[in-house]
Write a protein that holds these residues in place. Sequence first.
Motif, PDB file in Angstrom:
ATOM      1  N   ALA A   8      -8.317  -0.914 162.066  1.00  0.00           N
ATOM      2  CA  ALA A   8      -7.415  -1.276 163.166  1.00  0.00           C
ATOM      3  C   ALA A   8      -5.993  -1.496 162.669  1.00  0.00           C
ATOM      4  CB  ALA A   8      -7.923  -2.529 163.868  1.00  0.00           C
ATOM      5  N   ILE A  12      -1.297   4.571 163.497  1.00  0.00           N
ATOM      6  CA  ILE A  12      -1.822   5.434 164.550  1.00  0.00           C
ATOM      7  C   ILE A  12      -0.751   6.484 164.868  1.00  0.00           C
ATOM      8  CG2 ILE A  12      -2.598   5.512 166.958  1.00  0.00           C
ATOM      9  CD1 ILE A  12      -4.487   3.947 165.092  1.00  0.00           C
ATOM     10  N   GLU A  69      -3.249  -0.264 165.767  1.00  0.00           N
ATOM     11  CA  GLU A  69      -3.850  -0.084 167.081  1.00  0.00           C
ATOM     12  C   GLU A  69      -3.237  -1.009 168.125  1.00  0.00           C
ATOM     13  OE1 GLU A  69      -7.980  -0.454 169.583  1.00  0.00           O
ATOM     14  OE2 GLU A  69      -7.975  -1.086 167.497  1.00  0.00           O
ATOM     15  N   ARG A 105      -5.764   8.378 163.525  1.00  0.00           N
ATOM     16  CA  ARG A 105      -5.555   7.252 162.619  1.00  0.00           C
ATOM     17  C   ARG A 105      -5.233   7.848 161.257  1.00  0.00           C
ATOM     18  NH1 ARG A 105     -10.004   4.635 163.448  1.00  0.00           N
ATOM     19  NH2 ARG A 105     -11.210   5.893 162.038  1.00  0.00           N
TER      20      ARG A 105
END
Length: 110
Positions: A8, A12, A69, A105
Amino acid sequence: RRWRGERARRMILEMTSYYPRAGCEDEVLAHRRRGAALRARLGLPQGEVLERIDGEGAPVRWICRYPDEAAFRADLARRAESAAFSQQIKEMSGLIERFERSVYRLDDEG
């Protein structure tokens, strides 16, 4: 799909691809540039507008990088609440035959 833990926190990348209707190539590029400027007015990163000069694929693309994220999800939420952004999408829909959106990602392991 939700990302957890270390995944996370990785960068991104969002990429959109625009396939213009015949004769609308210049209009699509100009409209995508206006979309980037609108993002800046909304307090979002502008991203980068790309114009294909060689090879296959979409004639116009847009790429934006987010640190993680959470930043990407916040960007999506801001767009969803913007009437101006909705209008931008509606106008672009009249200029294109096809639209693709992909989110990646960063693979920092390879």
